[in-house]
Design an enzyme around this catalytic site. Structure first.
Site, mmCIF file in Angstrom:
data_model
loop_
_atom_site.group_PDB
_atom_site.id
_atom_site.type_symbol
_atom_site.label_atom_id
_atom_site.label_comp_id
_atom_site.label_asym_id
_atom_site.label_seq_id
_atom_site.Cartn_x
_atom_site.Cartn_y
_atom_site.Cartn_z
ATOM 1 N N ASP A 29 0.791 -1.253 0.000
ATOM 2 C CA ASP A 29 0.000 0.000 0.000
ATOM 3 C C ASP A 29 0.814 1.289 0.000
ATOM 4 O O ASP A 29 0.435 2.261 0.666
ATOM 5 C CB ASP A 29 -0.972 -0.004 1.196
ATOM 6 C CG ASP A 29 -1.947 -1.154 1.158
ATOM 7 O OD1 ASP A 29 -1.942 -1.917 0.181
ATOM 8 O OD2 ASP A 29 -2.722 -1.297 2.122
ATOM 9 N N GLU A 77 -4.595 -0.668 -1.356
ATOM 10 C CA GLU A 77 -5.891 -0.798 -0.690
ATOM 11 C C GLU A 77 -6.896 0.061 -1.450
ATOM 12 O O GLU A 77 -6.743 1.281 -1.529
ATOM 13 C CB GLU A 77 -5.788 -0.333 0.775
ATOM 14 C CG GLU A 77 -7.103 -0.527 1.529
ATOM 15 C CD GLU A 77 -7.005 -0.171 3.007
ATOM 16 O OE1 GLU A 77 -5.878 0.011 3.504
ATOM 17 O OE2 GLU A 77 -8.055 -0.053 3.654
ATOM 18 N N LYS A 134 -6.680 -4.686 -3.100
ATOM 19 C CA LYS A 134 -7.294 -5.413 -1.980
ATOM 20 C C LYS A 134 -8.299 -4.524 -1.253
ATOM 21 O O LYS A 134 -8.012 -3.365 -0.971
ATOM 22 C CB LYS A 134 -6.203 -5.899 -1.017
ATOM 23 C CG LYS A 134 -5.386 -4.778 -0.371
ATOM 24 C CD LYS A 134 -4.296 -5.377 0.491
ATOM 25 C CE LYS A 134 -3.522 -4.356 1.288
ATOM 26 N NZ LYS A 134 -4.302 -3.570 2.243
ATOM 27 N N LYS A 137 -7.657 -4.974 4.944
ATOM 28 C CA LYS A 137 -6.324 -4.678 5.456
ATOM 29 C C LYS A 137 -5.349 -5.771 5.026
ATOM 30 O O LYS A 137 -4.216 -5.482 4.654
ATOM 31 C CB LYS A 137 -6.353 -4.523 6.977
ATOM 32 C CG LYS A 137 -6.759 -3.116 7.395
ATOM 33 C CD LYS A 137 -8.039 -3.089 8.113
ATOM 34 C CE LYS A 137 -8.419 -1.670 8.505
ATOM 35 N NZ LYS A 137 -9.885 -1.472 8.385
ATOM 36 N N VAL A 162 3.187 0.194 4.261
ATOM 37 C CA VAL A 162 2.456 0.907 5.312
ATOM 38 C C VAL A 162 1.040 0.353 5.480
ATOM 39 O O VAL A 162 0.490 -0.216 4.542
ATOM 40 C CB VAL A 162 2.373 2.415 4.952
ATOM 41 C CG1 VAL A 162 3.764 3.018 4.926
ATOM 42 C CG2 VAL A 162 1.647 2.668 3.631
ATOM 43 N N THR A 163 0.477 0.580 6.679
ATOM 44 C CA THR A 163 1.163 0.978 7.898
ATOM 45 C C THR A 163 1.538 -0.284 8.669
ATOM 46 O O THR A 163 0.854 -1.295 8.554
ATOM 47 C CB THR A 163 0.298 1.900 8.790
ATOM 48 O OG1 THR A 163 -0.903 1.213 9.166
ATOM 49 C CG2 THR A 163 -0.069 3.177 8.065
ATOM 50 N N CYS A 167 -2.137 -2.604 7.810
ATOM 51 C CA CYS A 167 -2.148 -3.523 6.662
ATOM 52 C C CYS A 167 -0.930 -4.443 6.596
ATOM 53 O O CYS A 167 -1.030 -5.575 6.120
ATOM 54 C CB CYS A 167 -2.316 -2.732 5.379
ATOM 55 S SG CYS A 167 -3.962 -1.988 5.276
ATOM 56 N N GLN A 207 7.780 -14.286 21.445
ATOM 57 C CA GLN A 207 7.435 -15.698 21.638
ATOM 58 C C GLN A 207 8.094 -16.584 20.577
ATOM 59 O O GLN A 207 7.470 -17.475 19.995
ATOM 60 C CB GLN A 207 5.915 -15.888 21.617
ATOM 61 C CG GLN A 207 5.170 -15.005 22.622
ATOM 62 C CD GLN A 207 3.685 -15.226 22.577
ATOM 63 O OE1 GLN A 207 3.201 -16.308 22.912
ATOM 64 N NE2 GLN A 207 2.959 -14.202 22.148
HETATM 65 N N1 TIU Z 1 -2.695 0.258 4.356
HETATM 66 C C1 TIU Z 1 -3.136 0.507 5.589
HETATM 67 O O1 TIU Z 1 -2.423 0.307 6.559
HETATM 68 N N2 TIU Z 1 -4.416 1.038 5.721
HETATM 69 C C2 TIU Z 1 -4.811 1.865 6.748
HETATM 70 O O2 TIU Z 1 -5.944 2.318 6.794
HETATM 71 N N3 TIU Z 1 -3.856 2.173 7.671
HETATM 72 C C3 TIU Z 1 -3.967 3.063 8.698
HETATM 73 O O3 TIU Z 1 -3.042 3.112 9.519
HETATM 74 N N4 TIU Z 1 -5.015 3.867 8.777
#
Ligand code: TIU
Length: 226
Positions: A29, A77, A134, A137, A162-163, A167, A207
């Site tokens: 993303d 996304e 996609k 997430k 990210v993030t 995701c 773990q």
């Molecule tokens: N790609 C992704 O992480 N989508 C999000 O909405 N991330 C946020 O941190 N908002």
């Protein structure tokens, strides 16, 4: 394959085993909607400059995989223009300045084909690289990613993008449940919140590597170019 045939990348919580025949990079993303002003990330009130800072590192990681002849997969996304794949539980969450599907400076937020869903130019896919759109997430949910990885015989996945705690972590957990060994490039991922990034990495490697492994980009690049 015999375990002794595997190569290793120095990582936490211990060395990451892989084969050059079965490792690929998944970049999550890195699209304008999360990295630029006026996109979805900014509509949620986030400081998007934090995410832009990793672009050069992600570019080095991608270039290293390409130079080694290893597969690079990109995700975005986004939702269908009719929003039939956008559940109210996602659309109505929070109090953003703009909601998914609404018109912003880069087109409709998180809608396929709009300028905001484009991957930033420095990380643009090249011919032959898979780009997965996609709606969730996780990159396996309602996509062909699992089938593609199986067709290609990929078994170890390096993650960037990210993030970290949304995701990227969701996709790593999906991948781990599907039998993939997952390595996170810690300086090629970012969150809008430093403490969430740190906690996500800690959770992944805790773990005995309950979800996967983590190390820096240079360590990965040195290993795959040995
Ligand atoms: N790609 C992704 O992480 N989508 C999000 O909405 N991330 C946020 O941190 N908002």
């Amino acid at each position: 394959m015999n375990k002794t045939d595997l190569n290793h990348i120095g990582a936490r919580p211990f060395a990451f085993p892989y084969s050059k025949d079965s490792i690929g990079l998944v970049v999550i993303d890195m699209q304008r909607d999360f990295l630029e002003d006026g996109g979805f990330g900014a509509s949620l009130g986030n400081d998007v400059s934090r995410l832009r800072a990793i672009v050069p590192t992600v570019a080095r990681l991608i270039a290293g995989f390409r130079a080694a002849g290893l597969p690079v997969i990109h995700t975005r996304e986004c939702h269908k223009p009719d929003l039939s794949d956008l559940p109210p539980a996602k659309r109505d969450r929070g109090n953003p300045s703009l909601r998914i599907g609404e018109e912003g400076p880069m087109g409709r937020l998180l809608v396929a084909g709009e300028p905001g869903t484009e991957i930033v130019p420095d990380l643009a896919p090249i011919a032959g690289e898979l780009v997965i759109d996609k709606p969730g997430k996780g990159a396996f949910y309602h996509t062909d990613l699992g089938q593609f990885l199986s067709d290609k015989g990929l078994k170890q996945l390096v993650f960037a993008g990210v993030t970290t705690e949304v995701c990227v972590q969701t996709t790593m957990r999906e991948a781990n449940d599907r039998g993939f060994d997952c390595l996170l490039a810690t300086d090629a991922t970012e969150s809008y919140f430093q403490h969430f990034k740190d906690a996500a990495i800690d959770m992944i490697i805790a773990q005995g590597g309950i979800v996967g492994w983590a190390c820096e980009t240079d360590t990965i690049l040195e290993a795959i170019h040995e």
